[in-house]
Design a protein around this motif. Sequence first.
Motif, mmCIF file in Angstrom:
data_model
loop_
_atom_site.group_PDB
_atom_site.id
_atom_site.type_symbol
_atom_site.label_atom_id
_atom_site.label_comp_id
_atom_site.label_asym_id
_atom_site.label_seq_id
_atom_site.Cartn_x
_atom_site.Cartn_y
_atom_site.Cartn_z
ATOM 1 N N VAL A 59 0.839 -1.199 0.000
ATOM 2 C CA VAL A 59 0.000 0.000 0.000
ATOM 3 C C VAL A 59 0.874 1.248 0.000
ATOM 4 C CG1 VAL A 59 -1.658 1.333 1.373
ATOM 5 C CG2 VAL A 59 -2.029 -1.101 1.007
ATOM 6 N N GLU A 60 1.927 1.243 0.804
ATOM 7 C CA GLU A 60 2.822 2.405 0.858
ATOM 8 C C GLU A 60 3.507 2.636 -0.490
ATOM 9 O OE1 GLU A 60 4.475 5.821 2.099
ATOM 10 O OE2 GLU A 60 2.893 4.688 3.080
ATOM 11 N N LYS A 61 3.940 1.562 -1.136
ATOM 12 C CA LYS A 61 4.558 1.701 -2.460
ATOM 13 C C LYS A 61 3.549 2.298 -3.449
ATOM 14 C CE LYS A 61 6.435 -0.969 -6.296
ATOM 15 N NZ LYS A 61 6.618 -2.321 -6.840
ATOM 16 N N GLY A 62 2.319 1.807 -3.414
ATOM 17 C CA GLY A 62 1.276 2.343 -4.292
ATOM 18 C C GLY A 62 1.001 3.809 -4.031
ATOM 19 N N ARG A 63 0.948 4.189 -2.755
ATOM 20 C CA ARG A 63 0.728 5.600 -2.410
ATOM 21 C C ARG A 63 1.840 6.481 -2.967
ATOM 22 N NH1 ARG A 63 -0.969 4.150 3.515
ATOM 23 N NH2 ARG A 63 -3.210 4.432 3.374
ATOM 24 N N ARG A 64 3.060 6.023 -2.821
ATOM 25 C CA ARG A 64 4.194 6.814 -3.310
ATOM 26 C C ARG A 64 4.178 6.934 -4.835
ATOM 27 N NH1 ARG A 64 9.190 6.450 0.643
ATOM 28 N NH2 ARG A 64 8.030 6.303 2.578
ATOM 29 N N LEU A 65 3.796 5.866 -5.508
ATOM 30 C CA LEU A 65 3.692 5.937 -6.969
ATOM 31 C C LEU A 65 2.618 6.941 -7.390
ATOM 32 C CD1 LEU A 65 4.100 2.162 -7.891
ATOM 33 C CD2 LEU A 65 5.705 4.016 -8.401
ATOM 34 N N VAL A 66 1.486 6.936 -6.695
ATOM 35 C CA VAL A 66 0.418 7.896 -7.002
ATOM 36 C C VAL A 66 0.913 9.317 -6.759
ATOM 37 C CG1 VAL A 66 -1.867 8.727 -6.294
ATOM 38 C CG2 VAL A 66 -1.478 6.280 -6.635
ATOM 39 N N ALA A 67 1.635 9.521 -5.662
ATOM 40 C CA ALA A 67 2.164 10.857 -5.347
ATOM 41 C C ALA A 67 3.120 11.348 -6.432
ATOM 42 C CB ALA A 67 2.866 10.840 -3.992
ATOM 43 N N ARG A 68 3.837 10.423 -7.073
ATOM 44 C CA ARG A 68 4.766 10.781 -8.160
ATOM 45 C C ARG A 68 4.090 10.740 -9.527
ATOM 46 N NH1 ARG A 68 8.834 6.481 -7.146
ATOM 47 N NH2 ARG A 68 8.619 6.441 -4.914
ATOM 48 N N ARG A 69 2.767 10.626 -9.508
ATOM 49 C CA ARG A 69 1.970 10.563 -10.743
ATOM 50 C C ARG A 69 2.376 9.386 -11.635
ATOM 51 N NH1 ARG A 69 -1.729 14.005 -10.019
ATOM 52 N NH2 ARG A 69 -1.378 16.143 -9.413
ATOM 53 N N GLN A 70 2.711 8.267 -10.988
ATOM 54 C CA GLN A 70 3.006 7.033 -11.704
ATOM 55 C C GLN A 70 1.874 6.044 -11.462
ATOM 56 O OE1 GLN A 70 6.837 6.133 -9.949
ATOM 57 N NE2 GLN A 70 7.903 6.976 -11.714
ATOM 58 N N ASP A 71 1.797 5.035 -12.291
ATOM 59 C CA ASP A 71 0.705 4.070 -12.233
ATOM 60 C C ASP A 71 1.074 2.887 -11.336
ATOM 61 O OD1 ASP A 71 -1.431 2.404 -12.668
ATOM 62 O OD2 ASP A 71 -1.029 2.079 -14.799
ATOM 63 N N PRO A 72 0.412 2.736 -10.183
ATOM 64 C CA PRO A 72 0.715 1.591 -9.326
ATOM 65 C C PRO A 72 0.211 0.268 -9.907
ATOM 66 C CG PRO A 72 -1.040 2.911 -8.368
ATOM 67 C CD PRO A 72 -0.567 3.632 -9.587
ATOM 68 N N PHE A 73 -0.582 0.338 -10.960
ATOM 69 C CA PHE A 73 -1.122 -0.855 -11.607
ATOM 70 C C PHE A 73 -0.594 -0.998 -13.036
ATOM 71 C CE2 PHE A 73 -4.136 0.418 -8.348
ATOM 72 C CZ PHE A 73 -4.331 -0.767 -7.673
ATOM 73 N N ALA A 127 -9.102 6.802 -4.053
ATOM 74 C CA ALA A 127 -9.105 6.689 -2.592
ATOM 75 C C ALA A 127 -7.805 7.237 -1.996
ATOM 76 C CB ALA A 127 -9.321 5.238 -2.174
ATOM 77 N N VAL A 128 -6.677 6.964 -2.652
ATOM 78 C CA VAL A 128 -5.397 7.496 -2.168
ATOM 79 C C VAL A 128 -5.411 9.021 -2.225
ATOM 80 C CG1 VAL A 128 -2.931 7.702 -2.706
ATOM 81 C CG2 VAL A 128 -4.017 5.457 -2.704
ATOM 82 N N ARG A 129 -5.868 9.570 -3.324
ATOM 83 C CA ARG A 129 -5.911 11.032 -3.465
ATOM 84 C C ARG A 129 -6.893 11.654 -2.468
ATOM 85 N NH1 ARG A 129 -5.449 10.885 -9.934
ATOM 86 N NH2 ARG A 129 -3.174 10.732 -10.008
ATOM 87 N N PHE A 130 -8.022 10.996 -2.254
ATOM 88 C CA PHE A 130 -9.008 11.478 -1.292
ATOM 89 C C PHE A 130 -8.400 11.504 0.111
ATOM 90 C CE2 PHE A 130 -12.570 10.933 1.646
ATOM 91 C CZ PHE A 130 -13.440 11.917 1.199
ATOM 92 N N GLN A 131 -7.701 10.433 0.478
ATOM 93 C CA GLN A 131 -7.069 10.353 1.789
ATOM 94 C C GLN A 131 -5.980 11.418 1.939
ATOM 95 O OE1 GLN A 131 -4.694 6.860 2.758
ATOM 96 N NE2 GLN A 131 -5.698 6.776 4.759
ATOM 97 N N THR A 132 -5.211 11.636 0.892
ATOM 98 C CA THR A 132 -4.168 12.653 0.913
ATOM 99 C C THR A 132 -4.775 14.037 1.110
ATOM 100 O OG1 THR A 132 -2.784 11.306 -0.538
ATOM 101 C CG2 THR A 132 -2.246 13.638 -0.386
ATOM 102 N N ASP A 133 -5.883 14.310 0.433
ATOM 103 C CA ASP A 133 -6.557 15.608 0.572
ATOM 104 C C ASP A 133 -7.106 15.812 1.980
ATOM 105 O OD1 ASP A 133 -5.969 16.124 -2.069
ATOM 106 O OD2 ASP A 133 -7.986 15.689 -2.814
ATOM 107 N N LEU A 134 -7.512 14.722 2.640
ATOM 108 C CA LEU A 134 -8.010 14.826 4.017
ATOM 109 C C LEU A 134 -6.915 15.211 4.988
ATOM 110 C CD1 LEU A 134 -10.427 11.771 4.404
ATOM 111 C CD2 LEU A 134 -11.035 14.178 4.248
ATOM 112 N N ASN A 135 -5.719 14.730 4.700
ATOM 113 C CA ASN A 135 -4.576 15.014 5.591
ATOM 114 C C ASN A 135 -3.988 16.311 5.211
ATOM 115 O OD1 ASN A 135 -4.975 12.510 6.736
ATOM 116 N ND2 ASN A 135 -3.493 11.525 5.445
#
Length: 143
Positions: free
Chosen positions: A30-44, A135-143
């Motif tokens: 999950v952490e790796k996926g979050r970091r990829l999303v933050a770098r605008r990369q595709d975790p999938f 969901a990752v972006r939503f969670q990031t926006d909440l924090n």
Amino acid sequence: MPQDRGLVSPKAQQYCRLKHVLALWRLLTVEKGRRLVARRQDPFEDFPQRFKEDMSNELKSAFKAVLKKINIGQFLEELMTLALLELKHRGETLELEAYPLKAALEEMYQSKLRGLSTLPDEVELRYLADCWVSAVRFQTDLN
């Protein structure tokens, strides 16, 4: 576990046992996926294309309304586990893209995620990657 192939962190080496492997794998994935999303990369990136469709704006709004009611951290863990353990390889041979995401989580993982029952059936496995990234972006926006 040999030092050259094992855990790098001495604290992790001290405390992690075989019974912790799945939880540690989920956390790191999950952490790796979050970091990829933050770098605008595709975790999938190497995931079957049929599970990477984008939701309509209307459906995405309904999905985000559900995200306000659930434990997003648990949702992300369950969704990533479903994606990597159930769908990545088995999904190539089974026609699951039209299956509701809510039903998949409830059936495959006996998910007890509070609020999941309000997820519309129109949120199908075909939108799995979009759901996870949203969901990752939503969670990031909440924090």
